[in-house]
Scaffold this motif. Structure first.
Motif, short mmCIF file in Angstrom:
data_model
loop_
_atom_site.label_atom_id
_atom_site.label_comp_id
_atom_site.label_asym_id
_atom_site.label_seq_id
_atom_site.Cartn_x
_atom_site.Cartn_y
_atom_site.Cartn_z
N PHE A 2 12.47 9.86 1.23
CA PHE A 2 12.70 11.12 1.92
C PHE A 2 13.88 11.07 2.89
O PHE A 2 14.56 12.06 3.10
N HIS A 3 14.07 9.92 3.53
CA HIS A 3 15.13 9.75 4.53
C HIS A 3 15.68 8.34 4.41
O HIS A 3 14.97 7.43 3.97
N PRO A 4 16.91 8.13 4.87
CA PRO A 4 17.43 6.76 4.88
C PRO A 4 16.67 5.91 5.88
O PRO A 4 16.19 6.41 6.90
N GLY A 5 16.55 4.64 5.58
CA GLY A 5 15.88 3.70 6.47
C GLY A 5 16.83 3.22 7.55
O GLY A 5 17.61 2.30 7.33
N LEU A 6 16.78 3.86 8.68
CA LEU A 6 17.62 3.51 9.83
C LEU A 6 16.71 3.14 10.99
O LEU A 6 15.57 3.55 11.05
N LEU A 21 7.76 0.37 9.45
CA LEU A 21 6.31 0.25 9.46
C LEU A 21 5.80 0.65 8.09
O LEU A 21 6.27 1.66 7.54
N ALA A 22 4.85 -0.08 7.55
CA ALA A 22 4.28 0.25 6.25
C ALA A 22 2.77 0.32 6.37
O ALA A 22 2.14 -0.54 7.00
N LYS A 23 2.20 1.37 5.77
CA LYS A 23 0.75 1.58 5.79
C LYS A 23 0.28 1.82 4.36
O LYS A 23 0.82 2.68 3.67
N GLY A 24 -0.69 1.04 3.93
CA GLY A 24 -1.24 1.20 2.59
C GLY A 24 -2.72 1.47 2.65
O GLY A 24 -3.42 0.96 3.53
N TYR A 25 -3.20 2.28 1.71
CA TYR A 25 -4.62 2.62 1.70
C TYR A 25 -5.06 2.95 0.27
O TYR A 25 -4.27 3.37 -0.57
N VAL A 26 -6.34 2.75 0.02
CA VAL A 26 -6.93 3.05 -1.28
C VAL A 26 -7.41 4.49 -1.27
O VAL A 26 -8.17 4.89 -0.39
N LEU A 27 -6.95 5.26 -2.26
CA LEU A 27 -7.40 6.65 -2.41
C LEU A 27 -8.67 6.73 -3.23
O LEU A 27 -9.59 7.47 -2.90
N LYS A 28 -8.68 6.00 -4.36
CA LYS A 28 -9.83 6.02 -5.28
C LYS A 28 -10.08 4.61 -5.77
O LYS A 28 -9.20 3.98 -6.34
N ALA A 69 1.01 4.35 -0.26
CA ALA A 69 1.62 3.65 0.86
C ALA A 69 2.64 4.58 1.49
O ALA A 69 3.25 5.41 0.80
N GLU A 70 2.81 4.45 2.78
CA GLU A 70 3.81 5.20 3.52
C GLU A 70 4.67 4.21 4.28
O GLU A 70 4.15 3.24 4.85
N VAL A 71 5.97 4.45 4.28
CA VAL A 71 6.89 3.59 5.01
C VAL A 71 7.64 4.47 6.02
O VAL A 71 8.15 5.53 5.67
N TYR A 72 7.64 4.02 7.27
CA TYR A 72 8.26 4.74 8.38
C TYR A 72 9.39 3.91 8.98
O TYR A 72 9.29 2.68 9.02
N LYS A 85 7.23 7.35 0.43
CA LYS A 85 5.81 7.35 0.08
C LYS A 85 5.69 6.81 -1.34
O LYS A 85 6.52 7.14 -2.20
N ALA A 86 4.69 5.99 -1.57
CA ALA A 86 4.48 5.40 -2.90
C ALA A 86 3.07 5.70 -3.39
O ALA A 86 2.12 5.74 -2.61
N SER A 87 2.97 5.90 -4.69
CA SER A 87 1.68 5.99 -5.38
C SER A 87 1.60 4.78 -6.30
O SER A 87 2.57 4.47 -7.00
N THR A 88 0.47 4.11 -6.27
CA THR A 88 0.33 2.90 -7.07
C THR A 88 -1.00 2.85 -7.80
O THR A 88 -1.98 3.46 -7.38
N SER A 89 -1.00 2.09 -8.89
CA SER A 89 -2.23 1.71 -9.58
C SER A 89 -2.30 0.20 -9.48
O SER A 89 -1.38 -0.50 -9.93
N MET A 90 -3.36 -0.31 -8.88
CA MET A 90 -3.54 -1.74 -8.69
C MET A 90 -4.67 -2.24 -9.58
O MET A 90 -5.81 -1.78 -9.46
N ALA A 91 -4.32 -3.14 -10.50
CA ALA A 91 -5.29 -3.66 -11.47
C ALA A 91 -6.01 -4.87 -10.89
O ALA A 91 -5.38 -5.75 -10.29
N THR A 92 -7.31 -4.92 -11.10
CA THR A 92 -8.13 -6.05 -10.66
C THR A 92 -8.11 -7.12 -11.74
O THR A 92 -8.34 -6.84 -12.91
N ILE A 93 -7.82 -8.34 -11.33
CA ILE A 93 -7.80 -9.49 -12.22
C ILE A 93 -8.99 -10.37 -11.86
O ILE A 93 -9.09 -10.86 -10.72
N THR A 94 -9.88 -10.59 -12.81
CA THR A 94 -11.07 -11.40 -12.57
C THR A 94 -10.76 -12.88 -12.80
O THR A 94 -9.77 -13.21 -13.46
N PRO A 95 -11.60 -13.78 -12.29
CA PRO A 95 -11.41 -15.21 -12.58
C PRO A 95 -11.42 -15.49 -14.10
O PRO A 95 -10.68 -16.33 -14.58
#
Length: 155
Positions: A92-96, A101-108, A118-121, A134-144
């Protein structure tokens, strides 16, 4: 409802952070660990900037990836890991400024995939933080078991 399957998630995340060599190379520090949420900061240096002096888009995307990923890690069972299956970053804006600051959270939360954001300020002096990406991600769970199967396929 978001719920952890690892009551010892904070200790496990701190141990995993010790092995995050790329994160250390950048100088990113996690400052807050909660169930389904992670925050951190990066003091901006010349090495983080692109040719016009803005924080490099790859640095911003990396921070988003780290906090979203560890937000998902806070929810998975002990011994499980998380990898990024998909990430989309909008700038959205240049990083100056002085730091990011970065904040990540699980939506579902899901059994095999956690959908995160995630949001980066950017922070400059005493000014309020400015949302730069702002980022949208899919994070896959890897089992042992997944890791053992993959090691057998390699060998």
């Amino acid at each position: 409802m978001i719920k952890t399957y690892n009551p010892d998630y904070e200790t496990d995340i701190r141990e995993k952070l010790e092995r995050q060599e790329f994160m250390k190379l950048l100088g990113f520090n996690v400052t807050k660990i909660e169930e389904g949420k992670i925050e951190g900061e990066l003091m901006l240096e010349q090495k983080h900037r692109q040719h016009k002096g803005f924080a490099h888009g790859g640095v911003i995307a990396t921070l988003a990836d780290i906090v979203a990923g560890f937000a998902a890690v806070s929810l998975v069972p002990k011994g499980h890991n998380v990898v990024t299956a998909e990430i989309k970053v909008s700038y959205f804006h240049p990083g100056l400024g002085d730091k990011l600051l970065a904040k990540g959270y699980v939506l579902k939360q899901g059994r095999k995939i956690n959908f995160c954001e995630a949001e980066v300020y950017s922070v400059k002096g005493e000014e309020p933080p400015l949302l730069i990406a702002k980022a949208s991600t899919s994070m896959a769970t890897i089992t042992p078991e997944d890791i053992l199967r993959d090691k057998k396929l390699e060998g």
